[in-house]
Scaffold this motif. Structure first.
Motif, mmCIF file in Angstrom:
data_model
loop_
_atom_site.group_PDB
_atom_site.id
_atom_site.type_symbol
_atom_site.label_atom_id
_atom_site.label_comp_id
_atom_site.label_asym_id
_atom_site.label_seq_id
_atom_site.Cartn_x
_atom_site.Cartn_y
_atom_site.Cartn_z
ATOM 1 N N UNK A 316 0.833 -1.195 0.000
ATOM 2 C CA UNK A 316 0.000 0.000 0.000
ATOM 3 C C UNK A 316 0.867 1.243 0.000
ATOM 4 N N UNK A 317 0.577 2.177 -0.895
ATOM 5 C CA UNK A 317 1.418 3.366 -1.068
ATOM 6 C C UNK A 317 1.039 4.406 -0.010
ATOM 7 N N UNK A 318 1.435 4.121 1.216
ATOM 8 C CA UNK A 318 1.018 4.909 2.367
ATOM 9 C C UNK A 318 2.225 5.321 3.211
ATOM 10 N N UNK A 319 2.000 6.266 4.087
ATOM 11 C CA UNK A 319 3.060 6.770 4.966
ATOM 12 C C UNK A 319 3.181 5.889 6.206
ATOM 13 N N UNK A 320 3.550 4.627 5.978
ATOM 14 C CA UNK A 320 3.672 3.681 7.077
ATOM 15 C C UNK A 320 4.832 4.057 8.010
ATOM 16 N N UNK A 321 4.673 3.779 9.274
ATOM 17 C CA UNK A 321 5.823 3.776 10.176
ATOM 18 C C UNK A 321 6.749 2.650 9.732
ATOM 19 N N UNK A 322 8.057 2.884 9.657
ATOM 20 C CA UNK A 322 8.942 1.875 9.068
ATOM 21 C C UNK A 322 8.988 0.562 9.836
ATOM 22 N N UNK A 323 8.638 0.558 11.117
ATOM 23 C CA UNK A 323 8.662 -0.679 11.898
ATOM 24 C C UNK A 323 7.361 -1.469 11.780
ATOM 25 N N UNK A 345 11.544 4.809 -3.334
ATOM 26 C CA UNK A 345 10.409 5.672 -3.001
ATOM 27 C C UNK A 345 10.216 5.666 -1.493
ATOM 28 N N UNK A 346 9.238 6.425 -1.022
ATOM 29 C CA UNK A 346 9.107 6.674 0.410
ATOM 30 C C UNK A 346 8.529 5.509 1.207
ATOM 31 N N UNK A 347 7.875 4.563 0.554
ATOM 32 C CA UNK A 347 7.137 3.524 1.280
ATOM 33 C C UNK A 347 8.090 2.471 1.842
ATOM 34 N N UNK A 348 8.006 2.240 3.149
ATOM 35 C CA UNK A 348 8.843 1.236 3.812
ATOM 36 C C UNK A 348 8.059 0.637 4.972
ATOM 37 N N UNK A 349 8.087 -0.695 5.077
ATOM 38 C CA UNK A 349 7.613 -1.387 6.273
ATOM 39 C C UNK A 349 8.627 -2.480 6.610
ATOM 40 N N UNK A 350 8.498 -3.027 7.811
ATOM 41 C CA UNK A 350 9.276 -4.197 8.165
ATOM 42 C C UNK A 350 10.690 -3.949 8.631
ATOM 43 N N UNK A 351 11.054 -2.707 8.939
ATOM 44 C CA UNK A 351 12.399 -2.457 9.452
ATOM 45 C C UNK A 351 12.477 -2.808 10.937
ATOM 46 N N UNK A 352 13.620 -3.310 11.353
ATOM 47 C CA UNK A 352 13.854 -3.514 12.777
ATOM 48 C C UNK A 352 13.991 -2.148 13.457
ATOM 49 N N UNK A 353 13.650 -2.105 14.726
ATOM 50 C CA UNK A 353 13.731 -0.847 15.482
ATOM 51 C C UNK A 353 15.153 -0.295 15.445
ATOM 52 N N UNK A 354 15.256 0.995 15.176
ATOM 53 C CA UNK A 354 16.540 1.678 15.191
ATOM 54 C C UNK A 354 17.305 1.653 13.885
#
Length: 376
Positions: A316-323, A345-354
């Protein structure tokens, strides 16, 4: 951010945003390149000029073959500027309008002429490059299979940045260092049981080449029984792969290329199948899959989505929090799914904290970082 309360869709109404720069700067450059590459008639040139002069979202002409679909998709946005509507939708609308202006779908001499064809042709690998791929592919056969797999995934992930001669002994460590999410181990666990794998392609040209070599490996090593390579049904996003682009690439392999011969034979035998669907040129996300594609993906051992556009359509092309959890966001997908994506592009999910705090400010749009993410 909870998946059941998703953030807003990305739009282009902030002049300082990456999305605004695409509509404001990249789209005019794309039109200029098409005009420089093709001797289009006056009506086509006027249509392209009008597309840039007036960003208002309007219905397609009544004689467009898909105007009813676009009437339905565009009804919430007609009369607004492309800068005011969801960014992903606006991009799709731009390319559909560009195809109409150049006459791609319309009766006449320009019907079926890819407006991005000259750019794609210029990016096809040469014979020397393909021979280097074959030689390096032969050398990889002497490595343990897991090392072959890692090298080929890195090449498919990085596309143009990868050394297409697969001289990965020197480049693999750096490629892995620039992965901000890495589910490669889980990817290969999913690719160990045979069955059918769907690969949804991204770009043609040099970026398609490592995808084809990876597919050859999966079939040759018996990791899968069949591969479906999904491509666009019409020119889109400049470099996206069509059936014609796949065939053009395969024809460039030297006659004595074992990789080229195996892939051609696989197409004849049906162990490699080219698939397309109108959905791939619609302003929709994978959450809106048509029944036919959903059934294919649901039956597959794994669906591999290549590239940034497919990633945006997946999560989804949304402003997700990266975590935000990749597994949660993609839980709707009808089968196991993997995303191989260079971040552009700006969309990112699934990053580990930090993780994001350690990256440069422009990391999301620089193309210098990548992700391998798997759910299933």
């Amino acid at each position: 951010m909870p998946v059941d309360a998703p953030p807003p869709r990305i739009r282009s109404d902030d002049p300082a945003s990456f999305a605004a720069s695409v509509l404001r700067d990249r789209h005019p450059a794309i039109v200029a390149r098409v005009l420089a590459d093709l001797p289009l008639p006056a009506a086509a040139r006027d249509g392209l000029a009008g597309l840039l002069q007036d960003p208002t979202v309007t219905p397609l002409p009544r004689d467009a073959h898909d105007h009813e679909d676009w009437d339905r998709w565009g009804e919430p946005y007609f009369g607004q500027s492309m800068f005011e509507v969801p960014f992903l939708w606006a991009e799709n609308y731009f390319y559909r309008r560009l195809l109409h202006a150049t006459g791609y779908h319309e009766p006449g001499p320009w019907r079926g002429i890819d407006p991005f064809g000259p750019q794609k042709a210029a990016d096809l690998p040469g014979e020397d490059e393909l021979r280097a791929v074959q030689e390096s592919g032969d050398a990889l056969l002497h490595l343990p299979e897991d090392e072959q797999a890692s090298a080929l995934v890195a090449a498919a992930l990085w596309g143009n940045r990868a050394d297409l001669g697969f001289q990965l002994a020197h480049g693999l460590a750096q490629a892995q260092a620039d992965l901000v999410a890495d589910d490669t181990e889980l990817l290969w666990k999913r690719l160990a049981g045979g069955g059918t794998v769907c690969v949804v392609a991204d770009n043609a040209g040099r970026e398609l080449l490592p995808d084809l070599v990876l597919i050859d490996f999966l079939l040759r090593a018996g990791r899968v029984r069949r591969v479906e390579l999904h491509v666009k049904p019409a020119p889109y996003f400049v470099s996206d792969a069509l059936t014609a682009d796949v065939l053009a690439e395969l024809r460039r392999f030297p006659a004595d290329s074992a990789i080229g011969r195996r892939l051609w034979a696989a197409l004849r035998a049906g162990t490699l199948e080219l698939v397309t669907d109108p959905f791939y040129c619609a302003p929709l996300e994978f959450a809106q899959l048509p029944a036919g594609l959903a059934a294919r993906f649901g039956a597959a051992t794994l669906t591999i989505l290549k590239g940034d556009l497919n990633y945006r359509r997946l999560v989804g092309d949304r402003s997700w929090a990266p975590e935000t959890s990749f597994a949660d966001v993609t839980g709707y997908f009808p089968g196991p799914v993997a995303a191989l994506r260079t971040v552009k592009s700006d969309v990112v999910v699934g990053l580990a904290a930090g993780v994001e705090e350690r990256l440069p400010a422009s990391w999301r749009t620089s193309g210098a970082f990548a992700m391998v993410q798997v759910r299933g």
